[in-house]
Every structure is written in structure tokens, then in C-alpha cells.
Design a protein around this motif. Sequence first.
Motif, PDB file in Angstrom:
ATOM      1  N   GLY A  77       0.723   5.207  12.284  1.00  0.00           N
ATOM      2  CA  GLY A  77       1.731   4.438  12.998  1.00  0.00           C
ATOM      3  C   GLY A  77       2.851   3.898  12.139  1.00  0.00           C
ATOM      4  N   GLY A  78       3.112   4.504  10.994  1.00  0.00           N
ATOM      5  CA  GLY A  78       4.222   4.080  10.152  1.00  0.00           C
ATOM      6  C   GLY A  78       3.912   2.949   9.193  1.00  0.00           C
ATOM      7  N   TYR A  79       2.652   2.540   9.073  1.00  0.00           N
ATOM      8  CA  TYR A  79       2.294   1.479   8.126  1.00  0.00           C
ATOM      9  C   TYR A  79       2.212   2.084   6.717  1.00  0.00           C
ATOM     10  CZ  TYR A  79       1.166  -1.412  12.161  1.00  0.00           C
ATOM     11  OH  TYR A  79       1.225  -2.135  13.324  1.00  0.00           O
ATOM     12  N   LYS A  80       3.212   1.788   5.901  1.00  0.00           N
ATOM     13  CA  LYS A  80       3.315   2.424   4.590  1.00  0.00           C
ATOM     14  C   LYS A  80       2.176   2.026   3.670  1.00  0.00           C
ATOM     15  CE  LYS A  80       8.367   2.738   4.774  1.00  0.00           C
ATOM     16  NZ  LYS A  80       9.641   2.361   4.106  1.00  0.00           N
ATOM     17  N   ALA A  81       1.810   0.747   3.663  1.00  0.00           N
ATOM     18  CA  ALA A  81       0.745   0.295   2.773  1.00  0.00           C
ATOM     19  C   ALA A  81      -0.581   0.972   3.122  1.00  0.00           C
ATOM     20  CB  ALA A  81       0.613  -1.225   2.840  1.00  0.00           C
ATOM     21  N   LEU A  82      -0.886   1.073   4.415  1.00  0.00           N
ATOM     22  CA  LEU A  82      -2.128   1.723   4.829  1.00  0.00           C
ATOM     23  C   LEU A  82      -2.107   3.207   4.500  1.00  0.00           C
ATOM     24  CD1 LEU A  82      -4.844   1.590   6.236  1.00  0.00           C
ATOM     25  CD2 LEU A  82      -3.661   1.883   8.441  1.00  0.00           C
ATOM     26  N   ALA A  83      -0.967   3.856   4.732  1.00  0.00           N
ATOM     27  CA  ALA A  83      -0.861   5.279   4.408  1.00  0.00           C
ATOM     28  C   ALA A  83      -1.002   5.512   2.906  1.00  0.00           C
ATOM     29  CB  ALA A  83       0.481   5.829   4.895  1.00  0.00           C
ATOM     30  N   ALA A  84      -0.387   4.631   2.102  1.00  0.00           N
ATOM     31  CA  ALA A  84      -0.515   4.753   0.644  1.00  0.00           C
ATOM     32  C   ALA A  84      -1.960   4.554   0.209  1.00  0.00           C
ATOM     33  CB  ALA A  84       0.399   3.746  -0.045  1.00  0.00           C
ATOM     34  N   ALA A  85      -2.663   3.613   0.833  1.00  0.00           N
ATOM     35  CA  ALA A  85      -4.066   3.381   0.487  1.00  0.00           C
ATOM     36  C   ALA A  85      -4.930   4.587   0.844  1.00  0.00           C
ATOM     37  CB  ALA A  85      -4.571   2.124   1.201  1.00  0.00           C
ATOM     38  N   VAL A  86      -4.677   5.175   2.020  1.00  0.00           N
ATOM     39  CA  VAL A  86      -5.447   6.351   2.431  1.00  0.00           C
ATOM     40  C   VAL A  86      -5.189   7.521   1.487  1.00  0.00           C
ATOM     41  CG1 VAL A  86      -5.736   8.058   4.258  1.00  0.00           C
ATOM     42  CG2 VAL A  86      -5.561   5.634   4.842  1.00  0.00           C
ATOM     43  N   MET A  87      -3.934   7.743   1.117  1.00  0.00           N
ATOM     44  CA  MET A  87      -3.615   8.828   0.198  1.00  0.00           C
ATOM     45  C   MET A  87      -4.244   8.599  -1.166  1.00  0.00           C
ATOM     46  SD  MET A  87      -2.016  11.431   1.343  1.00  0.00           S
ATOM     47  CE  MET A  87      -1.665  12.073  -0.279  1.00  0.00           C
ATOM     48  N   THR A  88      -4.228   7.356  -1.633  1.00  0.00           N
ATOM     49  CA  THR A  88      -4.851   7.047  -2.915  1.00  0.00           C
ATOM     50  C   THR A  88      -6.344   7.328  -2.874  1.00  0.00           C
ATOM     51  OG1 THR A  88      -3.200   5.312  -3.278  1.00  0.00           O
ATOM     52  CG2 THR A  88      -5.171   5.260  -4.658  1.00  0.00           C
ATOM     53  N   LEU A  89      -6.977   6.982  -1.761  1.00  0.00           N
ATOM     54  CA  LEU A  89      -8.406   7.271  -1.614  1.00  0.00           C
ATOM     55  C   LEU A  89      -8.671   8.774  -1.622  1.00  0.00           C
ATOM     56  CD1 LEU A  89     -11.270   6.233  -1.128  1.00  0.00           C
ATOM     57  CD2 LEU A  89     -10.774   6.235   1.328  1.00  0.00           C
ATOM     58  N   LEU A  90      -7.811   9.541  -0.961  1.00  0.00           N
ATOM     59  CA  LEU A  90      -7.971  10.992  -0.965  1.00  0.00           C
ATOM     60  C   LEU A  90      -7.833  11.563  -2.377  1.00  0.00           C
ATOM     61  CD1 LEU A  90      -5.974  12.026   2.245  1.00  0.00           C
ATOM     62  CD2 LEU A  90      -8.456  12.026   1.922  1.00  0.00           C
ATOM     63  N   VAL A  91      -6.858  11.053  -3.128  1.00  0.00           N
ATOM     64  CA  VAL A  91      -6.681  11.525  -4.498  1.00  0.00           C
ATOM     65  C   VAL A  91      -7.891  11.169  -5.347  1.00  0.00           C
ATOM     66  CG1 VAL A  91      -5.263  11.280  -6.577  1.00  0.00           C
ATOM     67  CG2 VAL A  91      -4.171  11.452  -4.348  1.00  0.00           C
ATOM     68  N   VAL A  92      -8.460   9.989  -5.123  1.00  0.00           N
ATOM     69  CA  VAL A  92      -9.675   9.596  -5.854  1.00  0.00           C
ATOM     70  C   VAL A  92     -10.807  10.576  -5.570  1.00  0.00           C
ATOM     71  CG1 VAL A  92     -11.485   7.848  -6.004  1.00  0.00           C
ATOM     72  CG2 VAL A  92      -9.098   7.155  -6.058  1.00  0.00           C
ATOM     73  N   LEU A  93     -10.990  10.921  -4.298  1.00  0.00           N
ATOM     74  CA  LEU A  93     -12.075  11.822  -3.928  1.00  0.00           C
ATOM     75  C   LEU A  93     -11.862  13.222  -4.493  1.00  0.00           C
ATOM     76  CD1 LEU A  93     -12.648  10.767  -0.204  1.00  0.00           C
ATOM     77  CD2 LEU A  93     -14.029  10.175  -2.197  1.00  0.00           C
TER      78      LEU A  93
END
Length: 362
Positions: free
Chosen positions: A57-73
Motif C-alpha cells: 500500500g505504498g508504505y516505504k518503511a514497511l516495504a524496505a523492511a520486507v526487502m531487507t528481510l528477503l536479502v537476509v534470507l
Amino acid sequence: MIPLGKPIEQILGVGALLLLAIGCVVVLWPFLSAILWAAVICFSTWPIYKKCERAVGGYKALAAAVMTLLVVLVLVAPFAVMVATLADSAGSLITGTIRILEQGPPAPPRWVEGVPVVGEILAVYWESLAHDVPAFIIELKKLIGPVTDIAVTGGTVFGIGLLEIGLSVFTAFFFYLHGRRMTAHMREISERFAGSRGQQLLMVVGATVKGVVYGLIGTALAQALLAGIGFWIAGVPQALLLGFLTFVMSFVPAGPPLVWGAVAFWLIVQGTVWWGVFVAAWGLLLVSSIDNVLRPYVLGKANNLPVLLGLLGFIGGVLAFGLIGIFLGPALLAVAYSLFLEWTAAEVEERRHPTPSPTDPD
């Protein structure tokens, strides 16, 4: 108060800015490799981030957190498992060494004599050590020191590299969060220094980075994953470690066949001929075919990095930046190579079609 002239004020101002720049470089220098790799990660995965941003829904902080988690995995977790595997392998090596010291060396296998040229000499030497335990212990102690040093050094390099990768992922979160603003600043800077060609140079850099990440690093990860799966199916010990070795050797010309070929040969020597044939076929049809199909297709869209520069980027990156240099070295050389080709092409184009001077007659 002594009034200062305009030239002196300008010199002092430039000196102050120079000192400030040097200070910033000194402060950020220990984190330079992590920052550069974070920028590469963020840029190459930006299309995925935009899809993720739309999904939340356009929440940049949440999207950045999700992407960071994906990169960690995808990036950090495999290396963390690798460090744990290396530690376990070192423990197994020490345990096996102690057992050999207590029980004495086994007799040489029959296949040793069949080794061309050196087989008989090696079998006689092995047999002499098997019947002379004190001499065997002396020879073994000569190897324990260097092997231990290599294991400790390798563990240290992997540990520091894991910390740098973790720091780069943490930095990538802020790059995702403020990526659009940073991109706007980069465009302004490129236009100020390179004029109208600034946008073109940024496009060349972007295409090259994506080509290297998807073509070199992505292909290496795919080869390592397939090789590890094949080794695991065949019941090869330390399949994860051998998969990582395949990843490293994929940056070397004809490197992965050296890994799966050696494993296949080892299986055949052990008597499991069909598993050896399976590993050889798996490596030839799947592991090496990725390198011959996927990499040229991806790199063909950008400037294909010569094999020598890719190898030098891999080795030099490791020497300069440690473990993270495996990724960063080829990327930096590829960008420099692409910019050189772009500059050369622009020079040739200007010579063919020179811009007329304002004073030239029509």
C-alpha cells in the motif's frame, strides 16, 4: 582584525572543504565495501522493491523492511550456515586427526598403486608410514600446523565477511527507504560533472551493475545451488561446503567442472561408479550448462566483461575487500570497463561527426 583578500578567502575555503572531504573519507573508509555492496544490492533489486511497495500500500518503511528481510534470507543466511559448517568441519578434522594418532594410519587402498607415474612410489611410502607409527606422527605434525593456520585464517575471513555482509544489508534498508531521493541527487551530480552525457553514463553504470549481478553473481549462485543439490543426492559428505566451493570457482574460467569432476572421480574411486557417473552427468548437463546459456544471455544485454578482468576482479576484490570482494570486485571492474567503452565510443563518434564551430560558415 586583518582584512583578507578575495583570493586568500577562496584558498582557505577550498582548503577547508578539502579537509572536510578527507575527514569524511577517513571516517567512512572502514565501511566503504559494505556501503558499495549495499548500493549494488539496492539498485539491482529495485524493481522487486517497487512491487513490494505497491503490495504493502505504498508504505516505504514497511516495504524496505520486507526487502531487507528477503536479502537476509537470500544472502546472509547461506553464509551464516557456511560459517557454521566450516566450524563443524574443523571440529571433525581435529577429531579424525586424534583418532588416527591413537589407532595409527590405515593400509593404503589398492587403487593407490594404479595411479599413473607416482602410484607405486606413493603406495610404498604410505606402507612404510603405516608400519612406522612414530615416523607417521612426525609427518602428520608437519601438516597439522599449516592446516590449522589455514582453518583459523579461513574462519576469521568468513567471520569478518559475514559481519560486512550484515552491515551492507543494514545499510541497504536505508537505501531502499531513501532511494528515490538519492537517485535524484546522483542525477544532479552527474549532470554537473558530465553535462548532458551524465544521464547516459548513469544508464551505462546501471545496466552494467545489473548485468554483473544477474549474469556473474546470479549464475554463480545458481550453479552452487544445483551442484550442492547434486552432491546431496549422491550422498557426498560436506555437500554444502562443496556447493560453496563451486560458487567460488564459478568466477574462474572452467572452474565448476574442477569441483564436480573431482567429486565424480572420488565417487568412482570409492567404488560407487554409478553415483560418480550421476554427478558427472549432473554437472555437465545442469551445472555447466547454466554457465554456457544463462550468463551469455544476461551479460549480452550489457557490456560483457572479459574473462581476464572477471578473474582479476574476483581475486583482487577478495584481496582488497575480503569475502565481500567476491561480489564487489567484478562489479567495480565491470563498471569501469563499461565506462571506458562508452568514453571510447563517444570519442570515435565525435571524430566522425565533429560539432561545427559557431564561427564556421554555413
